[in-house]
Motif scaffolding. Structure first.
Motif, mmCIF file in Angstrom:
data_model
loop_
_atom_site.group_PDB
_atom_site.id
_atom_site.type_symbol
_atom_site.label_atom_id
_atom_site.label_comp_id
_atom_site.label_asym_id
_atom_site.label_seq_id
_atom_site.Cartn_x
_atom_site.Cartn_y
_atom_site.Cartn_z
ATOM 1 N N MET A 238 -2.726 -0.804 -3.573
ATOM 2 C CA MET A 238 -3.619 0.210 -3.009
ATOM 3 C C MET A 238 -2.885 1.539 -2.909
ATOM 4 O O MET A 238 -1.723 1.590 -2.505
ATOM 5 C CB MET A 238 -4.134 -0.220 -1.630
ATOM 6 N N TRP A 239 -3.559 2.617 -3.296
ATOM 7 C CA TRP A 239 -2.975 3.952 -3.263
ATOM 8 C C TRP A 239 -3.977 4.900 -2.616
ATOM 9 O O TRP A 239 -5.098 5.038 -3.070
ATOM 10 C CB TRP A 239 -2.636 4.380 -4.690
ATOM 11 N N ASP A 240 -3.538 5.546 -1.531
ATOM 12 C CA ASP A 240 -4.383 6.466 -0.766
ATOM 13 C C ASP A 240 -5.698 5.813 -0.360
ATOM 14 O O ASP A 240 -6.779 6.415 -0.410
ATOM 15 C CB ASP A 240 -4.656 7.745 -1.567
ATOM 16 N N GLY A 241 -5.600 4.556 0.034
ATOM 17 C CA GLY A 241 -6.770 3.845 0.549
ATOM 18 C C GLY A 241 -7.694 3.279 -0.493
ATOM 19 O O GLY A 241 -8.720 2.666 -0.149
ATOM 20 N N LYS A 242 -7.364 3.440 -1.779
ATOM 21 C CA LYS A 242 -8.213 2.914 -2.850
ATOM 22 C C LYS A 242 -7.444 1.874 -3.657
ATOM 23 O O LYS A 242 -6.246 2.052 -3.917
ATOM 24 C CB LYS A 242 -8.691 4.053 -3.749
ATOM 25 N N LYS B 42 0.839 -1.184 0.000
ATOM 26 C CA LYS B 42 0.000 0.000 0.000
ATOM 27 C C LYS B 42 0.882 1.245 0.000
ATOM 28 O O LYS B 42 1.908 1.294 0.693
ATOM 29 C CB LYS B 42 -0.906 0.002 1.229
ATOM 30 N N GLU C 98 1.374 6.494 8.336
ATOM 31 C CA GLU C 98 0.027 6.281 7.813
ATOM 32 C C GLU C 98 -0.263 4.789 7.590
ATOM 33 O O GLU C 98 -1.247 4.436 6.949
ATOM 34 C CB GLU C 98 -0.139 7.035 6.486
ATOM 35 N N ARG C 99 0.625 3.943 8.106
ATOM 36 C CA ARG C 99 0.494 2.488 8.003
ATOM 37 C C ARG C 99 0.476 2.017 6.541
ATOM 38 O O ARG C 99 -0.244 1.097 6.175
ATOM 39 C CB ARG C 99 -0.754 2.001 8.743
ATOM 40 N N ALA C 100 1.284 2.703 5.738
ATOM 41 C CA ALA C 100 1.506 2.299 4.353
ATOM 42 C C ALA C 100 2.955 1.868 4.221
ATOM 43 O O ALA C 100 3.766 2.060 5.132
ATOM 44 C CB ALA C 100 1.197 3.448 3.400
ATOM 45 N N ILE D 49 0.942 5.842 -0.306
ATOM 46 C CA ILE D 49 0.206 7.089 -0.157
ATOM 47 C C ILE D 49 0.859 8.154 -1.028
ATOM 48 O O ILE D 49 1.996 7.994 -1.481
ATOM 49 C CB ILE D 49 0.193 7.579 1.310
#
Length: 344
Positions: free
Chosen positions: A304-308, A176, A210-212, A178
């Protein structure tokens, strides 16, 4: 003061009100013993280092140091690069070394040795280390001798290199990412592999907070630039591989190699095409697949990028095909890409 291995000086009081004593080393033998305590037992993570200051290869980790008045240390005036040691072979050493010297030229650092000598030193260093799987990292510094803002009074630049022990695995699980809020480097510095990695580290730390796993930089025109220390690539909905243009970012050696190898998949019908260009954030987030490309990965799927989710949120089939393509080149590619290390 009587001569001894070490003595103590009284320093200001510690936070708890107790007296804090600083040890003073009056001899190198005591200091060396102290440094050697940092790497007890074997194997050591840094089996060998070269220093032009010493004029040779060091095998004792405690001695692998850089002078405090080195311009790379106190002014950030230095460049570096990295090559991979895989199964006893140096992968793409010549490509990395050529980029290294381009970076040095852009940083106005003149190498103390010609390219052929640098190459010979690095191969001998890898051989002396005995390391069969690891990284070979090397630096050019403007030199040492003072703490001034200009290297004008320094006698020579300095060359350092170290072997870092550790194997590599194919990264087949997605990560993931961000969008980074840390300003990216200007093109002058982003296209030069210099030692100023504070923006890169802050971008990585921001992602971890941000847990990424990592982050992606966006340039001033709203186009995708790069990751903290990797290139970014996409598979479009039409099945085309797109790598981002290198005019504002570092030209990654693995990314360049991928551009050479990927047309094979076009011939086989797996890919529709291969191109280099700009990609907007909207286009990137709407891609079928997304990946990082870097020397030690060599490809890392992004799901996943920025939650999507990217695509369907799973590791893409073409990403894995490209990973296998690069990995096969690393372990069994042509002699032009792989130099056998002449271990002693």
């Amino acid at each position: 003061m009587a001569a001894s291995d070490s003595c103590s000086m009284v320093a200001p009081e510690a936070a708890n009100g107790e007296e804090f004593k600083v040890e003073v080393f009056a001899s190198s033998s005591k200091l060396l013993s102290k440094l050697q305590e940092k790497w007890p037992g074997k194997p050591k993570p840094y089996p060998a280092m070269y220093s032009s200051v010493y004029g040779g290869i060091l095998l004792d980790s405690a001695m692998m140091v850089i002078p405090i008045d080195d311009q790379m240390v106190n002014r950030g005036h230095g460049v570096f690069d990295t090559a991979i040691i895989l199964n006893g072979y140096l992968y793409e050493l010549d490509v990395h070394l050529a980029r290294f010297l381009r970076s040095a030229s852009n940083a106005k650092i003149v190498s103390p040795f010609p390219e052929t000598t640098l190459r010979s030193i690095l191969i001998q260093l890898a051989a002396s280390s005995g390391c069969r799987n690891g990284t070979l990292r090397y630096w050019l510094s403007a030199g040492l001798g003072n703490f001034l803002l200009s290297p004008a009074g320094l006698t020579s630049s300095a060359f350092y290199a170290v072997v870092i022990d550790g194997g590599f695995l194919q990264c087949r699980e997605g990560v993931k990412v961000i969008t980074s809020s840390i300003p990216m480097k200007s093109p002058l510095f982003a296209t030069m592999k210099n030692v100023n990695y504070l923006p890169n580290m802050l971008a990585k730390m921001e992602a971890e907070e941000e847990r990424a796993d990592a982050s992606v930089w966006i340039d001033e025109e709203g186009c995708i630039a790069e990751g903290p220390n990797v290139n970014v690539a996409f598979i479009t909905r039409d099945g085309e591989l797109v790598l981002l243009a290198f005019d504002k970012i570092l030209s990654g050696c693995s990314a360049m190699r991928l551009l050479q190898l990927a047309p094979k998949l076009v011939e086989q019908g797996s890919l529709k095409g291969v191109r280099v260009g700009s990609v907007s954030v909207e286009e990137g987030k709407g891609a079928a697949e997304m990946m990082y490309v870097g020397s030690t990965l060599p490809i890392l799927p992004i799901i996943m990028w920025d939650g999507k989710p990217i695509g369907d949120g799973n590791v893409g089939e073409l990403t894995m095909t490209l990973l296998d393509l690069l990995w096969d080149d690393m372990v069994a590619g042509p002699e032009t890409q792989r130099i056998p290390v002449p271990y002693v």
